[in-house]
Write a protein that holds these residues in place. Structure first.
Motif, short mmCIF file in Angstrom:
data_model
loop_
_atom_site.label_atom_id
_atom_site.label_comp_id
_atom_site.label_asym_id
_atom_site.label_seq_id
_atom_site.Cartn_x
_atom_site.Cartn_y
_atom_site.Cartn_z
N ALA A 124 32.85 30.19 42.39
CA ALA A 124 31.67 30.84 42.96
C ALA A 124 32.04 31.72 44.16
O ALA A 124 31.35 32.70 44.45
N LEU A 125 33.12 31.39 44.85
CA LEU A 125 33.51 32.11 46.06
C LEU A 125 34.40 33.33 45.80
O LEU A 125 34.36 34.29 46.57
N ILE A 126 35.20 33.29 44.74
CA ILE A 126 36.15 34.37 44.46
C ILE A 126 35.42 35.71 44.39
O ILE A 126 34.41 35.86 43.71
N GLY A 127 35.97 36.68 45.11
CA GLY A 127 35.43 38.03 45.09
C GLY A 127 34.38 38.31 46.15
O GLY A 127 34.00 39.45 46.36
N LYS A 128 33.91 37.29 46.82
CA LYS A 128 32.87 37.47 47.84
C LYS A 128 33.50 37.78 49.20
O LYS A 128 34.69 37.60 49.41
N PHE A 129 32.69 38.26 50.14
CA PHE A 129 33.13 38.63 51.48
C PHE A 129 32.42 37.78 52.53
O PHE A 129 31.41 37.12 52.22
N ALA A 130 32.92 37.83 53.77
CA ALA A 130 32.26 37.14 54.88
C ALA A 130 30.83 37.66 54.99
O ALA A 130 30.59 38.86 54.88
N GLY A 131 29.88 36.75 55.17
CA GLY A 131 28.47 37.12 55.24
C GLY A 131 27.74 36.92 53.93
O GLY A 131 26.51 36.83 53.91
N ASP A 132 28.49 36.87 52.82
CA ASP A 132 27.87 36.65 51.50
C ASP A 132 27.47 35.18 51.35
O ASP A 132 28.01 34.30 52.00
N ILE A 133 26.54 34.95 50.44
CA ILE A 133 26.12 33.59 50.11
C ILE A 133 26.53 33.31 48.67
O ILE A 133 26.25 34.11 47.77
N ALA A 134 27.22 32.19 48.49
CA ALA A 134 27.68 31.80 47.16
C ALA A 134 26.84 30.62 46.68
O ALA A 134 26.63 29.66 47.41
#
Length: 153
Positions: A124-134
């Motif tokens: 669920a976290l892969i590809g996301k950036f700081a500030g994003d919600i997974a």
């Protein structure tokens, strides 16, 4: 796998070859000296232990030979969650903060804050950036984590 994971496997391999293998061979020799092998439980146990040691040696050698070793310090993913990254997360429901590093299956240890790349949370976290919600599908239902920081260490 990460550099640290490869080093741990190399250390285990060295121990198996230099300590455990000779110990198993000595145990077999000791059990043989007791006579009749057909009814010798010590001999059977020593042979079983030797089989385990040899199997583990082959398994580790294969993993190291086929592994792509990644040094998280050398990653340049522009702040994106990738393999090897260390993430600071905040559980949106409880407000509790946690820190995880995304690693290979062999390195995963939740007590050390290392989660497998194949785990639901890592996927669920892969590809996301700081500030994003997974959103993570957990056994107790969907959980939401905000990514506070992404580090490559």
């Amino acid at each position: 796998m990460t550099v640290n994971g490869a080093e741990k496997l190399r250390a285990e391999l060295h121990n198996l070859k230099t300590v455990e293998r000779p110990r198993a061979i000595a145990a077999i020799a000791e059990a043989r000296s007791h006579g009749d092998l057909s009814e010798n439980a010590e001999y059977d146990a020593a042979k079983e232990r030797q089989g385990f040691v040899e199997g583990r040696i082959k398994e580790i050698e294969s993993k190291l030979a086929n592994a792509q070793i990644i040094d998280p310090k050398l990653l340049d993913a522009d702040g994106r969650c990738v393999f090897g990254a260390t993430l600071d997360l905040e559980d949106q429901e409880t407000g509790l903060g946690v820190s995880y590093q995304i690693v290979g299956e062999d390195e995963a240890d939740i007590k050390e804050g290392k989660i497998s790349i194949n785990s639901p949370i890592a996927r669920a976290l892969i590809g996301k950036f700081a500030g994003d919600i997974a959103e993570v599908q957990a056994p107790g239902g969907v959980r939401e984590y905000e990514i506070i920081e992404v580090r490559y260490e």
